[in-house]
Design a protein around this motif. Structure first.
Motif, short mmCIF file in Angstrom:
data_model
loop_
_atom_site.label_atom_id
_atom_site.label_comp_id
_atom_site.label_asym_id
_atom_site.label_seq_id
_atom_site.Cartn_x
_atom_site.Cartn_y
_atom_site.Cartn_z
N ASP A 26 0.82 -1.22 0.00
CA ASP A 26 0.00 0.00 0.00
C ASP A 26 0.85 1.26 0.00
O ASP A 26 0.33 2.37 0.14
CB ASP A 26 -0.94 0.01 1.20
N GLY A 27 2.16 1.11 -0.16
CA GLY A 27 3.06 2.26 -0.18
C GLY A 27 3.62 2.63 1.17
O GLY A 27 4.40 3.59 1.27
N TYR A 28 3.26 1.89 2.23
CA TYR A 28 3.73 2.20 3.58
C TYR A 28 4.29 0.93 4.21
O TYR A 28 3.72 -0.16 4.07
CB TYR A 28 2.59 2.76 4.44
N ASP A 29 5.40 1.10 4.94
CA ASP A 29 6.09 -0.06 5.49
C ASP A 29 5.34 -0.68 6.66
O ASP A 29 4.66 0.01 7.44
CB ASP A 29 7.49 0.34 5.97
N GLU A 30 5.47 -2.01 6.76
CA GLU A 30 5.14 -2.72 7.98
C GLU A 30 6.44 -3.07 8.70
O GLU A 30 7.51 -3.08 8.08
CB GLU A 30 4.34 -3.99 7.68
N PHE A 31 6.35 -3.40 10.00
CA PHE A 31 7.53 -3.63 10.82
C PHE A 31 7.49 -5.04 11.40
O PHE A 31 6.45 -5.50 11.87
CB PHE A 31 7.61 -2.60 11.95
N SER B 65 3.29 -13.05 1.00
CA SER B 65 3.56 -11.78 0.32
C SER B 65 4.43 -12.03 -0.90
O SER B 65 5.54 -12.55 -0.80
CB SER B 65 4.24 -10.80 1.28
N LYS B 66 3.95 -11.63 -2.07
CA LYS B 66 4.67 -11.86 -3.32
C LYS B 66 5.89 -10.95 -3.42
O LYS B 66 5.89 -9.82 -2.92
CB LYS B 66 3.75 -11.63 -4.51
N SER B 67 6.93 -11.46 -4.08
CA SER B 67 8.14 -10.65 -4.28
C SER B 67 8.83 -11.11 -5.56
O SER B 67 8.46 -12.13 -6.15
CB SER B 67 9.10 -10.79 -3.09
N LEU B 68 9.83 -10.36 -5.95
CA LEU B 68 10.71 -10.81 -7.02
C LEU B 68 11.47 -12.03 -6.52
O LEU B 68 11.81 -12.11 -5.33
CB LEU B 68 11.68 -9.72 -7.41
N LYS B 69 11.76 -12.96 -7.39
CA LYS B 69 12.45 -14.17 -6.97
C LYS B 69 13.83 -13.84 -6.41
O LYS B 69 14.58 -13.07 -6.99
CB LYS B 69 12.57 -15.15 -8.13
N ASN B 70 14.12 -14.44 -5.24
CA ASN B 70 15.40 -14.28 -4.54
C ASN B 70 15.66 -12.84 -4.09
O ASN B 70 16.80 -12.48 -3.79
CB ASN B 70 16.57 -14.77 -5.41
N PHE B 71 14.61 -12.03 -4.04
CA PHE B 71 14.77 -10.64 -3.61
C PHE B 71 14.98 -10.59 -2.10
O PHE B 71 14.34 -11.31 -1.34
CB PHE B 71 13.53 -9.84 -4.00
N CYS B 72 15.91 -9.73 -1.66
CA CYS B 72 16.25 -9.62 -0.23
C CYS B 72 16.13 -8.17 0.21
O CYS B 72 17.11 -7.42 0.21
CB CYS B 72 17.67 -10.12 0.02
N PRO B 73 14.93 -7.71 0.58
CA PRO B 73 14.80 -6.31 0.99
C PRO B 73 15.47 -5.98 2.32
O PRO B 73 15.83 -4.83 2.56
CB PRO B 73 13.29 -6.10 1.06
N TRP B 74 15.61 -6.97 3.21
CA TRP B 74 16.29 -6.74 4.50
C TRP B 74 17.24 -7.91 4.73
O TRP B 74 16.94 -8.84 5.45
CB TRP B 74 15.28 -6.61 5.63
N PRO B 75 18.44 -7.90 4.10
CA PRO B 75 19.26 -9.11 4.01
C PRO B 75 20.20 -9.35 5.20
O PRO B 75 20.75 -10.44 5.31
CB PRO B 75 20.08 -8.87 2.74
N MET B 76 20.43 -8.34 6.06
CA MET B 76 21.38 -8.52 7.16
C MET B 76 21.12 -7.48 8.23
O MET B 76 20.17 -6.69 8.14
CB MET B 76 22.82 -8.46 6.65
N HIS B 77 21.94 -7.47 9.25
CA HIS B 77 21.80 -6.54 10.36
C HIS B 77 21.75 -5.11 9.85
O HIS B 77 22.62 -4.68 9.08
CB HIS B 77 22.98 -6.72 11.32
N LEU B 78 20.71 -4.36 10.22
CA LEU B 78 20.47 -2.98 9.80
C LEU B 78 20.12 -2.88 8.31
O LEU B 78 19.93 -1.79 7.80
CB LEU B 78 21.67 -2.07 10.09
N ALA B 79 20.06 -4.00 7.60
CA ALA B 79 19.79 -4.08 6.15
C ALA B 79 20.98 -3.67 5.34
O ALA B 79 21.37 -4.33 4.39
CB ALA B 79 18.56 -3.26 5.75
N THR C 140 18.76 1.11 5.88
CA THR C 140 17.55 1.27 5.09
C THR C 140 17.30 0.01 4.28
O THR C 140 18.22 -0.72 3.94
CB THR C 140 17.66 2.46 4.12
N SER C 141 16.03 -0.21 3.96
CA SER C 141 15.65 -1.38 3.16
C SER C 141 16.26 -1.30 1.78
O SER C 141 16.46 -0.22 1.23
CB SER C 141 14.13 -1.46 3.05
#
Length: 727
Positions: A590-595, A662-676, A681-682
């Motif tokens: 929806d254009g706004y982040d969830e946590f 939740s659908k995503s691009l294949k192998n996509f990692c929006p938050w891949p490690m500590h602090l991202a 940032t994502s």
């Protein structure tokens, strides 16, 4: 229907079909029906008049005069079939197409410089050459000028015994008919449809009933034989490529925007790794956050984790197999691994710190040691910052020691360019450094000490600026968590938000002028044994804060209240203490982040900020562990399924994965490690979608431009031909 053929020599420039007009004006002026731009032509030179179904021509009292069949017109004269009107260097031939169609023959330019041209072939001799006269002083009827491949006197087409013959009159480049070269001074019988090569141009010999301008079909030259199917194949391939890129980018955009149902969470039972990461003790230590990414560079994600006992692990998530044997990293404490390609070999590397003041960098594919560096000082609990600080395309590493030593390791994966520079700030340092940019776009390393002093160190020059929060706010700031980075002042410049341990203050800092924006008291009485707190997050201009007492807060980023402004608070039932840093992602698109947060009672909870009411609410939750979750959750498509997963580590013995819908691009990692990442940032930013928007619209634009180019070429070829106009 009568026709007027406008010619210069035997080149037919235009054809005019006489159909409606009773008077047809001819001259140099642009308002005439037939415009002839010649110095010997008057503005209004002559007029053709329709009377009693006959056409008459009248000269307009010009100095040069108008001739019919070589004779000056004295008064109005009727036009007969085949009459030639001479006006300056041009002629107009009047004829009835239907009555003499079998007698008219042409050369049509179908390839080369003269493509689209149309030349009249006389029923006598038609001489062809580059200049006005041949070397034998014979006047050329068809002049192919400005082409050095054509000789001054190149060829002649003759009409004998009811047949046409072409003869090479001693040219240098030769003459060929249907790809077969004829000898000098030899003649060859031709018929309608034959293709004649003169120099590098090709003409088709036709009669008036078969004006075929199509591409050469009878040549023996390989390139000419394949150029048409090759052009068609290239057009099809290019069109398919553009459509493919447009389709793929549109599909990716659809995936990034699509959300059809309520978010669901399900514990993954196929992947669980039992390794002792960190035992729960009285100090309630956090667990090292694992890292995820395409380590093997094979399109599949791998999971990296380190343990308190000092071992580095890696698994291929597509198979569950270990990447390499566990690597011993001495005296490892709670710092998290980072992944980045530090040596620019196309393979992600793993960067870890040990409490023994050592930095280790390992090749992600082989587990081989790339660099081992002594840092100095105690670095337990701190994670390295990995980023390109100088803009040279090579990764740099920043490591903080608890005593205040800040080590800048430039070009860390390149031995020839490697440089280590030490800077000092006031300790103790318990918070991992992060990266932001100043108003000039220069990367700033942000180092926060446990006494509320925030240092902003220029990544290139290492020039330091310091902000004392005690001095600015009058409040003690015991900072143990990494600051959040984001734009809350909405001036396109990074701002900083820090959270303290006890009492729990949340303070926002304007980096552009090093000023405190506001300072909000979250919890006056956090747990007494609290040693670590979660990092805050900046999302959509507001600040999301996790309290150690089990509550989450939504604070307004840009506010005029110096004590901050609370938008909403959510008490998580039975959450007890929450000390692991949250992660964020727009799960419902929806254009706004969830946590995403992990709790002491072993739950993974997704918290949504209701934009209409500005209230926080639980979007989804799951009991995922029997022991406290104290690592930051990762968000990634772990298995390449096109659905996001939440990966976490608990305090005792497990790495676990939660599946979402939740659908995503294949192998996509929006938050891949500590602090991202270094900027906290994502990895899914507006620029991520912008990239696919650019690909999509660029593909459409280039395809449209390509189509217009093809159309333009076709139209241009049409306009190069003698055009029929109706008068």
């Amino acid at each position: 229907m009568p026709l007027l053929l406008l010619k210069k020599k035997e080149e037919i420039l235009s054809e005019y079909a006489l159909k409606r007009k009773e008077k047809i004006f001819i001259g140099k002026k642009k308002t005439n029906d037939i415009v002839i731009n010649d110095s010997l032509v008057s503005d209004n030179h002559c007029t053709i008049i329709l009377k009693n179904d006959k056409y008459y021509i009248k000269d307009q009292n010009t100095i040069a005069g108008t001739k019919i069949n070589g004779k000056i017109i004295v008064e109005q004269e009727v036009l007969s079939n085949g009459d030639t009107i001479s006006i300056g260097a041009y002629t107009l031939e009047y004829w009835q197409k239907n009555s003499i169609s079998d007698d008219k023959h042409y050369l049509l330019g179908i390839y080369g410089k003269f493509e689209g041209k149309k030349y009249f072939v006389k029923n006598t001799d038609t001489f062809i050459g580059r200049e006005l006269f041949t070397p034998k002083e014979i006047e050329n009827d068809i002049i192919l000028d400005n082409d050095n491949t054509v000789s001054k006197g190149h060829a002649v087409i003759s009409f004998k015994d009811d047949k046409f013959f072409v003869e090479d009159t001693g040219s240098t480049g030769g003459v060929a008919v249907n790809g077969l070269k004829i000898g000098q001074f030899e003649s060859f019988a031709i018929q309608s449809g034959d293709e004649i090569s003169i120099g590098r141009s090709i003409f088709r010999f036709v009669n008036s009933s078969n004006e075929d301008y199509s591409f050469p079909q009878k040549q023996q030259i390989f390139l000419l034989r394949i150029i048409k199917p090759l052009s068609l194949a290239i057009t099809i391939l290019v069109t398919c490529a553009f459509l493919f890129f447009a389709f793929v980018s549109n599909q990716k955009l659809s995936v990034m925007k699509s959300y059809d149902e309520k978010l669901t969470l399900e514990l993954n039972t196929t992947f669980k790794k039992d390794i002792v990461l960190k035992s729960l003790d009285d100090d309630y230590h956090i667990t090292p956050t694992p890292a995820i990414g395409d380590i093997l560079n094979n399109g599949n994600n791998a999971l990296i984790a380190i343990t308190d006992s000092g071992f580095l692990y890696g698994w291929d998530l597509s198979t569950g197999k270990e990447l390499w044997n566990p690597i011993e990293v001495l005296n490892l404490d709670i710092g998290s691994p980072m992944i980045a390609d530090v040596n620019n070999d196309g393979v992600k590397d793993i960067i870890v710190l040990s409490a023994a003041s050592m930095l280790y960098i390992y090749d992600g594919q082989t587990g081989d040691l790339i660099r081992k560096e002594v840092i100095g000082g105690e670095i337990a609990g701190l994670t390295p910052l990995v980023a390109d600080l100088t803009g040279n395309g090579k990764m740099d590493v920043v490591v903080c020691s608890q005593d205040g030593t800040v080590s800048f390791l430039y070009n860390v994966g390149h031995d020839k360019d490697y440089e280590k520079i030490i800077e000092y700030v006031e300790g103790p340092l318990y918070a991992t450094p992060v990266l932001c940019n100043n108003k000039d776009g220069v990367p700033l390393v942000v180092v926060a000490n446990n006494r509320g002093k925030i240092y902003f160190i220029n990544g290139k020059s290492r020039e330091k600026k310091m902000l004392d929060l005690l001095e600015k706010t009058g409040k003690e700031h015991f900072i143990v968590a990494a600051p959040a980075v984001g734009d809350i002042t909405k001036n396109n410049i990074s701002d900083i938000v820090v959270q303290t341990s006890h009492p729990q203050y949340v303070t926002a800092i304007d980096v552009s002028n090093l000023n405190v924006l506001w300072s909000f008291l979250v919890e006056p009485n956090p747990p007494l044994d609290l040693e670590y707190t979660a990092s805050p997050l900046i999302s959509n201009g507001n600040v999301f804060v996790v309290s150690a007492n089990g509550s989450v807060y939504n604070l307004k980023g840009k506010t005029n209240y110096p004590s901050g402004e609370l938008l909403s608070k959510l008490d998580i039932p039975d959450a007890k203490r929450i000390i692991s840093s949250p992660s964020k992602y727009d799960f419902d698109k929806d254009g706004y982040d969830e946590f995403v947060i992990g709790t002491e009672d072993g739950r993974i909870i997704v918290v949504k900020n209701n934009i209409k009411s500005q209230e926080l609410e639980i979007l989804a939750e799951i009991k995922a562990s029997n022991v406290p979750i104290t690592s930051s959750p990762l968000i990634a498509d772990a298995f390449g399924s096109g659905k996001l997963n939440i990966i976490f580590a608990n305090t005792t013995n497990a790495l676990q994965i939660v599946n979402t819908n939740s659908k995503s691009l294949k192998n996509f990692c929006p938050w891949p490690m500590h602090l991202a990442n270094a900027s906290h940032t994502s990895q899914e930013t507006p620029q991520s979608k912008l990239k696919y928007y650019l690909i999509f619209y660029s593909s459409i634009l280039v395809f449209v431009c390509f189509a217009f180019l093809k159309i333009f070429i076709l139209i241009r070829k049409r306009f190069k031909r003698a055009k029929v106009k109706f008068l």
